[in-house]
Design a protein around this motif. Sequence first.
Motif, mmCIF file in Angstrom:
data_model
loop_
_atom_site.group_PDB
_atom_site.id
_atom_site.type_symbol
_atom_site.label_atom_id
_atom_site.label_comp_id
_atom_site.label_asym_id
_atom_site.label_seq_id
_atom_site.Cartn_x
_atom_site.Cartn_y
_atom_site.Cartn_z
ATOM 1 N N LEU A 1 41.578 30.767 31.865
ATOM 2 C CA LEU A 1 41.053 32.114 32.119
ATOM 3 C C LEU A 1 40.516 32.717 30.818
ATOM 4 C CD1 LEU A 1 43.856 33.495 34.475
ATOM 5 C CD2 LEU A 1 41.743 32.296 35.108
ATOM 6 N N ILE A 2 41.296 32.553 29.751
ATOM 7 C CA ILE A 2 40.854 33.060 28.444
ATOM 8 C C ILE A 2 41.717 32.407 27.357
ATOM 9 C CG2 ILE A 2 42.375 35.100 28.365
ATOM 10 C CD1 ILE A 2 39.626 36.564 27.362
ATOM 11 N N GLY A 3 41.178 32.336 26.126
ATOM 12 C CA GLY A 3 41.897 31.689 25.024
ATOM 13 C C GLY A 3 41.297 30.310 24.786
ATOM 14 N N GLU A 4 40.009 30.286 24.375
ATOM 15 C CA GLU A 4 39.294 29.005 24.242
ATOM 16 C C GLU A 4 39.258 28.548 22.789
ATOM 17 O OE1 GLU A 4 38.947 26.665 26.678
ATOM 18 O OE2 GLU A 4 38.016 28.343 27.749
ATOM 19 N N HIS A 5 39.451 27.253 22.588
ATOM 20 C CA HIS A 5 39.453 26.650 21.246
ATOM 21 C C HIS A 5 40.533 27.268 20.357
ATOM 22 C CE1 HIS A 5 36.068 23.906 21.567
ATOM 23 N NE2 HIS A 5 35.414 24.822 22.235
ATOM 24 N N VAL A 6 41.637 27.617 20.972
ATOM 25 C CA VAL A 6 42.730 28.168 20.158
ATOM 26 C C VAL A 6 43.946 27.255 20.120
ATOM 27 C CG1 VAL A 6 42.057 30.573 20.474
ATOM 28 C CG2 VAL A 6 43.642 29.514 22.079
ATOM 29 N N ASP A 7 44.042 26.312 21.068
ATOM 30 C CA ASP A 7 45.299 25.539 21.122
ATOM 31 C C ASP A 7 45.504 24.728 19.840
ATOM 32 O OD1 ASP A 7 43.267 23.732 21.882
ATOM 33 O OD2 ASP A 7 44.400 22.880 23.565
ATOM 34 N N TYR A 8 44.429 24.099 19.336
ATOM 35 C CA TYR A 8 44.590 23.308 18.108
ATOM 36 C C TYR A 8 44.597 24.193 16.858
ATOM 37 C CZ TYR A 8 39.441 23.549 18.349
ATOM 38 O OH TYR A 8 38.147 23.984 18.455
ATOM 39 N N ASN A 9 44.533 25.516 17.055
ATOM 40 C CA ASN A 9 44.651 26.445 15.933
ATOM 41 C C ASN A 9 45.937 27.266 15.991
ATOM 42 O OD1 ASN A 9 42.190 26.088 14.345
ATOM 43 N ND2 ASN A 9 41.144 26.644 16.245
ATOM 44 N N GLY A 10 46.890 26.806 16.821
ATOM 45 C CA GLY A 10 48.181 27.481 16.890
ATOM 46 C C GLY A 10 48.117 28.849 17.530
ATOM 47 N N GLY A 11 47.145 29.071 18.423
ATOM 48 C CA GLY A 11 46.954 30.395 19.021
ATOM 49 C C GLY A 11 47.593 30.518 20.388
ATOM 50 N N GLU A 12 46.955 31.314 21.243
ATOM 51 C CA GLU A 12 47.488 31.564 22.585
ATOM 52 C C GLU A 12 46.376 31.382 23.605
ATOM 53 O OE1 GLU A 12 49.736 35.342 22.838
ATOM 54 O OE2 GLU A 12 49.669 35.315 20.662
ATOM 55 N N ALA A 13 46.753 30.955 24.825
ATOM 56 C CA ALA A 13 45.762 30.783 25.887
ATOM 57 C C ALA A 13 46.381 31.179 27.219
ATOM 58 C CB ALA A 13 45.279 29.332 25.932
ATOM 59 N N LEU A 14 45.533 31.287 28.242
ATOM 60 C CA LEU A 14 45.998 31.736 29.560
ATOM 61 C C LEU A 14 45.292 30.940 30.665
ATOM 62 C CD1 LEU A 14 47.843 33.943 30.860
ATOM 63 C CD2 LEU A 14 45.796 35.364 31.041
ATOM 64 N N PRO A 15 45.656 29.668 30.843
ATOM 65 C CA PRO A 15 45.034 28.862 31.902
ATOM 66 C C PRO A 15 45.787 28.952 33.230
ATOM 67 C CG PRO A 15 46.401 27.466 30.515
ATOM 68 C CD PRO A 15 46.552 28.879 29.990
ATOM 69 N N ILE A 16 45.144 28.464 34.300
ATOM 70 C CA ILE A 16 45.826 28.220 35.575
ATOM 71 C C ILE A 16 45.621 26.759 35.949
ATOM 72 C CG2 ILE A 16 45.638 30.579 36.477
ATOM 73 C CD1 ILE A 16 43.251 29.656 38.197
ATOM 74 N N ALA A 17 46.643 26.176 36.592
ATOM 75 C CA ALA A 17 46.453 24.887 37.270
ATOM 76 C C ALA A 17 45.756 25.193 38.583
ATOM 77 C CB ALA A 17 47.799 24.224 37.514
ATOM 78 N N ILE A 18 44.878 24.306 39.042
ATOM 79 C CA ILE A 18 44.072 24.605 40.239
ATOM 80 C C ILE A 18 44.304 23.570 41.344
ATOM 81 C CG2 ILE A 18 42.305 25.831 38.930
ATOM 82 C CD1 ILE A 18 40.557 23.288 39.123
ATOM 83 N N GLN A 19 43.681 23.811 42.493
ATOM 84 C CA GLN A 19 43.903 22.969 43.676
ATOM 85 C C GLN A 19 43.253 21.591 43.561
ATOM 86 O OE1 GLN A 19 42.950 26.201 43.928
ATOM 87 N NE2 GLN A 19 44.716 27.133 44.941
#
Length: 378
Positions: A30-48
């Motif tokens: 949903l939001i928080g792109e290119h942050v995982d490998y920078n130690g940040g935060e993200a907000l994804p959903i698993a989908i159908q």
Amino acid sequence: MTAVEARQHFTRSFGGEPTLVASAAGRVNLIGEHVDYNGGEALPIAIQRRTSVAVRLRAGDRVTRINSGGTGGVLMLDHGQLRRRKKWTDYPSGVLDQLIGAGVDVPGMEVAVASDIPSGSGLSSSAALEVAFGFAVQSLLGLDTDRVALALLCQRAEREFVGVPCGAMDQLSAACGEPGQALHMGFAPVMVRPVPFAETVLVVDTAVPRSLRGSAYADRVRECAAALSAIQRIAPEVTVLAEATTEQLDRAEMPDVERRRARHVIAECERVRLAVRALEGGARFPGALALESHASLRADYECSSPELDWVVEYAMRSPGISGARLTGAGWGGCAVVFGEEHALEALSRSITADYAAAIGSRPRSWLVSADAGARLEG
Ligand code: ADP
Ligand code: MG
């Protein structure tokens, strides 16, 4: 219904029935792109959209026989000689390599895979394959199936065996998704926390090949590491880029390109926190944050494409749409659109012909909502 397909592929490839079928989900961030490998935060959903893996033990040798999609024949993965082949079997091979490296004595298996996640579109078919396979094997062998631990094992498989320097967001989404919940993730240290999210979103696949993506992604990882080093020269206490402040970024000396990458990462994490606060307060997803995220990814992170920009602008001219942004790594792939469900349905109908007229190829689109991560299929 990929679980049913995996069973059918299994019977066709190996005869008889699998011992069990496990599955894992694709994801939309949903939001928080290119942050995982920078130690940040993200907000994804698993989908159908899911990948299912049917498995059965096979006595006699330590070789896994594996088929995907019911075609292409059965391939052999010799546990004693796992090596990168630059093909799809690298993902399950990487997971086997991690399990064996952790001391698990993995016997030979027969495996059939089925998926309805479009591959290479940024909905994370690779992580769903890794996690579904890992979950199936762990379940078959009666091993602990802690979902966060499994996701991190699969991330190591993709980094070390497949050779993609990815963060953990995709694997954590594929493993930890929950119906009706978005996943608020932190990556340093790893944290996954459900946040209520009952909305439907529209995913639009621009259907443009992304030949540049692999190398561009690695470039961004490198640029962010360089920006972190520059910040650490004036603020040694900063351990990950997402932790740096705007003030530290202003004081640090670095090339403009690295400064813009870092600016995106720092601002994007703040947007994640604002989105989480809004959802926890009972509000709908704040579309304005999606638009800010897209603008930042386009201008500062330079990972958008003309087609993604077209989709975002088109969506925002449609009634009832609150926001849109590229989702996944970018350089093509998918956009996610927010708004009332009837408005998303109308958009999904109108965009196909208009995109084809403007761009020359047909986009695919799906209405999705938050769904379960790794699970056993009945
Ligand atoms: P994404 O994860 O966004 O879909 P990637 O490039 O990371 O894109 O992963 C796509 C690759 O994952 C495919 O090229 C293929 O090698 C592999 N893959 C994913 N799903 C499957 C599947 N069901 N069967 C075989 N290979 C798969
Ligand atoms: Mg992937």
